[in-house]
Design a protein around this motif. Structure first.
Motif, PDB file in Angstrom:
ATOM      1  N   ARG A 169       0.854  -1.203   0.000  1.00 48.52           N
ATOM      2  CA  ARG A 169       0.000   0.000   0.000  1.00 48.52           C
ATOM      3  C   ARG A 169       0.876   1.234   0.000  1.00 48.52           C
ATOM      4  O   ARG A 169       2.027   1.206   0.468  1.00 48.52           O
ATOM      5  CB  ARG A 169      -0.911   0.029   1.223  1.00 48.52           C
ATOM      6  N   PRO A 170       0.365   2.360  -0.526  1.00 46.66           N
ATOM      7  CA  PRO A 170       1.137   3.604  -0.468  1.00 46.66           C
ATOM      8  C   PRO A 170       1.400   4.016   0.973  1.00 46.66           C
ATOM      9  O   PRO A 170       0.607   3.724   1.879  1.00 46.66           O
ATOM     10  CB  PRO A 170       0.216   4.610  -1.174  1.00 46.66           C
ATOM     11  N   ARG A 171       2.524   4.667   1.185  1.00 48.84           N
ATOM     12  CA  ARG A 171       2.896   5.076   2.537  1.00 48.84           C
ATOM     13  C   ARG A 171       1.907   6.101   3.098  1.00 48.84           C
ATOM     14  O   ARG A 171       1.261   6.849   2.346  1.00 48.84           O
ATOM     15  CB  ARG A 171       4.309   5.665   2.524  1.00 48.84           C
ATOM     16  N   LEU A 172       1.832   6.125   4.402  1.00 50.98           N
ATOM     17  CA  LEU A 172       0.967   7.058   5.108  1.00 50.98           C
ATOM     18  C   LEU A 172       1.782   8.238   5.617  1.00 50.98           C
ATOM     19  O   LEU A 172       3.017   8.194   5.667  1.00 50.98           O
ATOM     20  CB  LEU A 172       0.280   6.353   6.282  1.00 50.98           C
ATOM     21  N   ALA A 173       1.090   9.282   6.018  1.00 47.45           N
ATOM     22  CA  ALA A 173       1.764  10.463   6.560  1.00 47.45           C
ATOM     23  C   ALA A 173       2.625  10.049   7.754  1.00 47.45           C
ATOM     24  O   ALA A 173       2.178   9.300   8.627  1.00 47.45           O
ATOM     25  CB  ALA A 173       0.731  11.499   6.977  1.00 47.45           C
ATOM     26  N   GLY A 174       3.852  10.519   7.749  1.00 48.11           N
ATOM     27  CA  GLY A 174       4.757  10.247   8.854  1.00 48.11           C
ATOM     28  C   GLY A 174       5.598   9.002   8.683  1.00 48.11           C
ATOM     29  O   GLY A 174       6.549   8.791   9.451  1.00 48.11           O
ATOM     30  N   GLU A 175       5.293   8.160   7.702  1.00 50.03           N
ATOM     31  CA  GLU A 175       6.085   6.959   7.483  1.00 50.03           C
ATOM     32  C   GLU A 175       7.356   7.294   6.714  1.00 50.03           C
ATOM     33  O   GLU A 175       7.333   8.063   5.754  1.00 50.03           O
ATOM     34  CB  GLU A 175       5.274   5.908   6.722  1.00 50.03           C
ATOM     35  N   ALA A 176       8.450   6.704   7.135  1.00 51.10           N
ATOM     36  CA  ALA A 176       9.739   6.959   6.496  1.00 51.10           C
ATOM     37  C   ALA A 176       9.802   6.257   5.139  1.00 51.10           C
ATOM     38  O   ALA A 176       9.091   5.285   4.883  1.00 51.10           O
ATOM     39  CB  ALA A 176      10.868   6.466   7.388  1.00 51.10           C
TER      40      ALA A 176
ATOM     41  N   VAL B   3      10.765  14.172  -0.858  1.00 51.99           N
ATOM     42  CA  VAL B   3       9.681  13.202  -1.025  1.00 51.99           C
ATOM     43  C   VAL B   3       8.345  13.928  -0.936  1.00 51.99           C
ATOM     44  O   VAL B   3       8.090  14.642   0.042  1.00 51.99           O
ATOM     45  CB  VAL B   3       9.758  12.125   0.065  1.00 51.99           C
ATOM     46  N   PRO B   4       7.466  13.780  -1.920  1.00 52.94           N
ATOM     47  CA  PRO B   4       6.146  14.411  -1.827  1.00 52.94           C
ATOM     48  C   PRO B   4       5.371  13.879  -0.628  1.00 52.94           C
ATOM     49  O   PRO B   4       5.521  12.709  -0.256  1.00 52.94           O
ATOM     50  CB  PRO B   4       5.466  14.000  -3.145  1.00 52.94           C
ATOM     51  N   PRO B   5       4.545  14.694   0.006  1.00 47.43           N
ATOM     52  CA  PRO B   5       3.758  14.219   1.147  1.00 47.43           C
ATOM     53  C   PRO B   5       2.781  13.131   0.728  1.00 47.43           C
ATOM     54  O   PRO B   5       2.366  13.046  -0.433  1.00 47.43           O
ATOM     55  CB  PRO B   5       3.030  15.483   1.626  1.00 47.43           C
ATOM     56  N   ALA B   6       2.397  12.311   1.692  1.00 46.19           N
ATOM     57  CA  ALA B   6       1.563  11.146   1.399  1.00 46.19           C
ATOM     58  C   ALA B   6       0.248  11.525   0.731  1.00 46.19           C
ATOM     59  O   ALA B   6      -0.216  10.822  -0.179  1.00 46.19           O
ATOM     60  CB  ALA B   6       1.299  10.377   2.691  1.00 46.19           C
ATOM     61  N   GLY B   7      -0.366  12.614   1.154  1.00 46.39           N
ATOM     62  CA  GLY B   7      -1.626  13.025   0.550  1.00 46.39           C
ATOM     63  C   GLY B   7      -1.477  13.349  -0.922  1.00 46.39           C
ATOM     64  O   GLY B   7      -2.346  13.016  -1.740  1.00 46.39           O
ATOM     65  N   GLU B   8      -0.390  13.984  -1.274  1.00 48.07           N
ATOM     66  CA  GLU B   8      -0.133  14.311  -2.671  1.00 48.07           C
ATOM     67  C   GLU B   8       0.161  13.057  -3.479  1.00 48.07           C
ATOM     68  O   GLU B   8      -0.241  12.942  -4.651  1.00 48.07           O
ATOM     69  CB  GLU B   8       1.039  15.282  -2.774  1.00 48.07           C
ATOM     70  N   VAL B   9       0.851  12.114  -2.856  1.00 41.39           N
ATOM     71  CA  VAL B   9       1.181  10.861  -3.542  1.00 41.39           C
ATOM     72  C   VAL B   9      -0.087  10.154  -3.998  1.00 41.39           C
ATOM     73  O   VAL B   9      -0.173   9.659  -5.129  1.00 41.39           O
ATOM     74  CB  VAL B   9       2.010   9.948  -2.621  1.00 41.39           C
ATOM     75  N   ALA B  10      -1.086  10.094  -3.124  1.00 47.46           N
ATOM     76  CA  ALA B  10      -2.334   9.396  -3.470  1.00 47.46           C
ATOM     77  C   ALA B  10      -2.977  10.011  -4.713  1.00 47.46           C
ATOM     78  O   ALA B  10      -3.402   9.287  -5.624  1.00 47.46           O
ATOM     79  CB  ALA B  10      -3.295   9.441  -2.288  1.00 47.46           C
TER      80      ALA B  10
ATOM     81  N   VAL C 158       6.334   6.447 -16.681  1.00 51.68           N
ATOM     82  CA  VAL C 158       5.944   5.605 -15.543  1.00 51.68           C
ATOM     83  C   VAL C 158       7.123   5.436 -14.585  1.00 51.68           C
ATOM     84  O   VAL C 158       6.975   5.581 -13.360  1.00 51.68           O
ATOM     85  CB  VAL C 158       5.437   4.239 -16.049  1.00 51.68           C
ATOM     86  N   HIS C 159       8.280   5.145 -15.125  1.00 55.38           N
ATOM     87  CA  HIS C 159       9.493   4.996 -14.322  1.00 55.38           C
ATOM     88  C   HIS C 159       9.789   6.280 -13.542  1.00 55.38           C
ATOM     89  O   HIS C 159       9.997   6.266 -12.321  1.00 55.38           O
ATOM     90  CB  HIS C 159      10.636   4.648 -15.282  1.00 55.38           C
ATOM     91  N   GLY C 160       9.799   7.403 -14.257  1.00 57.05           N
ATOM     92  CA  GLY C 160      10.121   8.678 -13.619  1.00 57.05           C
ATOM     93  C   GLY C 160       9.118   9.088 -12.565  1.00 57.05           C
ATOM     94  O   GLY C 160       9.487   9.583 -11.489  1.00 57.05           O
ATOM     95  N   GLU C 161       7.826   8.885 -12.840  1.00 52.53           N
ATOM     96  CA  GLU C 161       6.792   9.256 -11.874  1.00 52.53           C
ATOM     97  C   GLU C 161       6.927   8.470 -10.575  1.00 52.53           C
ATOM     98  O   GLU C 161       6.805   9.026  -9.478  1.00 52.53           O
ATOM     99  CB  GLU C 161       5.409   8.995 -12.474  1.00 52.53           C
ATOM    100  N   LEU C 162       7.178   7.182 -10.711  1.00 53.13           N
ATOM    101  CA  LEU C 162       7.276   6.363  -9.504  1.00 53.13           C
ATOM    102  C   LEU C 162       8.525   6.698  -8.701  1.00 53.13           C
ATOM    103  O   LEU C 162       8.498   6.671  -7.468  1.00 53.13           O
ATOM    104  CB  LEU C 162       7.240   4.885  -9.878  1.00 53.13           C
ATOM    105  N   LEU C 163       9.611   7.034  -9.382  1.00 52.83           N
ATOM    106  CA  LEU C 163      10.799   7.487  -8.657  1.00 52.83           C
ATOM    107  C   LEU C 163      10.523   8.810  -7.949  1.00 52.83           C
ATOM    108  O   LEU C 163      10.982   9.040  -6.830  1.00 52.83           O
ATOM    109  CB  LEU C 163      11.970   7.660  -9.617  1.00 52.83           C
ATOM    110  N   ALA C 164       9.802   9.688  -8.624  1.00 56.79           N
ATOM    111  CA  ALA C 164       9.505  10.991  -8.031  1.00 56.79           C
ATOM    112  C   ALA C 164       8.610  10.854  -6.805  1.00 56.79           C
ATOM    113  O   ALA C 164       8.830  11.502  -5.780  1.00 56.79           O
ATOM    114  CB  ALA C 164       8.841  11.898  -9.073  1.00 56.79           C
ATOM    115  N   LEU C 165       7.600   9.994  -6.918  1.00 58.36           N
ATOM    116  CA  LEU C 165       6.640   9.841  -5.828  1.00 58.36           C
ATOM    117  C   LEU C 165       7.188   9.011  -4.673  1.00 58.36           C
ATOM    118  O   LEU C 165       6.853   9.263  -3.523  1.00 58.36           O
ATOM    119  CB  LEU C 165       5.371   9.170  -6.356  1.00 58.36           C
TER     120      LEU C 165
END
Length: 283
Positions: free
Chosen positions: A138-145, A155-162, A187-194
């Motif tokens: 699952r995508p990381r949550l706020a505060g997770e390393a 690293v973009p914040p978790a809310g933005e990642v979703a 796709v590769h670049g987006e996932l690295l960015a997020l």
């Protein structure tokens, strides 16, 4: 920086934003060069009789290359020899890369309908029980390393990642007239960015690139391991190209796509050498 990338890709004024990227200066040349290289290796006489062997060898070498970029730069023969990857962190990274490469081919039919489901599965496979159970798949949550040893960009914040993951998913589901190289690079670049997961983001991003290249029909037998080329160009060049992508400028995006194209070409060169070795009876 990430906002500029997102606005470029998710622009409501562009019916097909990925196709628009294909028109950037230098991208057409990269696409053409990749297509010619892939056609050459698919035309090799060994591919008519022993393509399964080339595919298996490409998978092994691709996994080794992806792991090298994540800090586990093992000799190919050591990767081939080992059967237990439960040891130190490097061994676990190699094991994760091998599992992802094996899994990629099983997820092709799901990717275009449910890319987020595929990404969750990839993270589950990569983690292999090494991460906290509630953080896997699952995508990381706020505060997770976030653990990603190679990429140091903010690293973009978790809310933005979703939100951005959902946007990327919609782009994939909608489809695009863009060449496979462009779609795979984005796709590769987006996932690295997020870096959407708590771990293994680089490995997952490179596996997703592989899935796009295979599923698009550019490399249906999975014999052109871009991961080999990314590793061969070096970690510094990989990071520099990615930083260009993060700027969101046409020049930066085009440079990243060209870098990914060169990675595919180097993967083709690797598999061509495998074909030649098989032809000589040396492999």
């Amino acid at each position: 920086m990430w906002g500029r990338v997102a606005s470029l890709l998710m622009s409501t004024t562009a019916a097909d934003p990925l196709a628009a990227l294909a028109a950037l200066p230098g991208v057409t040349d990269a696409v053409d060069s990749v297509r010619k290289a892939v056609d050459r290796v698919y035309g090799h006489r060994v591919m008519r009789r022993r393509s399964n062997e080339v595919t298996a060898e490409a998978a092994l070498r691709g996994a080794r290359g992806s792991a090298a970029l994540s800090g586990a730069d093992w000799n190919l023969e050591e990767v081939r020899r080992r059967t237990d990857f439960r040891g130190d962190e490097e061994a676990r990274t190699i094991g994760a890369a091998l599992r992802l490469t094996a899994e990629a081919g099983q997820l092709l039919s799901i990717w275009r309908q449910s890319p987020l489901r595929v990404l969750a599965r990839l993270h589950l496979v990569a983690a292999g029980g090494a991460s906290p159970e509630d953080a896997v798949g699952r995508p990381r949550l706020a505060g997770e390393a976030v653990e990603e040893p190679l990429i140091e960009a903010p690293v973009p914040p978790a809310g933005e990642v979703a939100g951005r993951l959902e946007g990327l998913s919609q782009l994939i589901i909608a489809g695009s007239a863009a060449p496979a190289l462009v779609s795979a690079a984005v796709v590769h670049g987006e996932l690295l960015a997020l870096r959407p997961f708590s771990s293994h983001n680089g490995l997952v991003a490179r596996t997703a690139e592989r899935i796009v290249l295979i599923g698009s029909g550019l490399d249906p037998k999975s014999i052109c391991p871009a991961e080999v080329g990314h590793a061969e160009q070096g970690r510094a060049a990989y990071v520099a190209a990615f930083e260009g992508y993060l700027t969101g400028t046409p020049e930066g995006m085009a440079a990243w796509i060209a870098h990914c194209g060169r990675a595919v070409e180097l993967g083709v060169r690797e598999s061509t050498a495998v074909c030649e070795a098989l032809q000589r009876g040396a492999a």
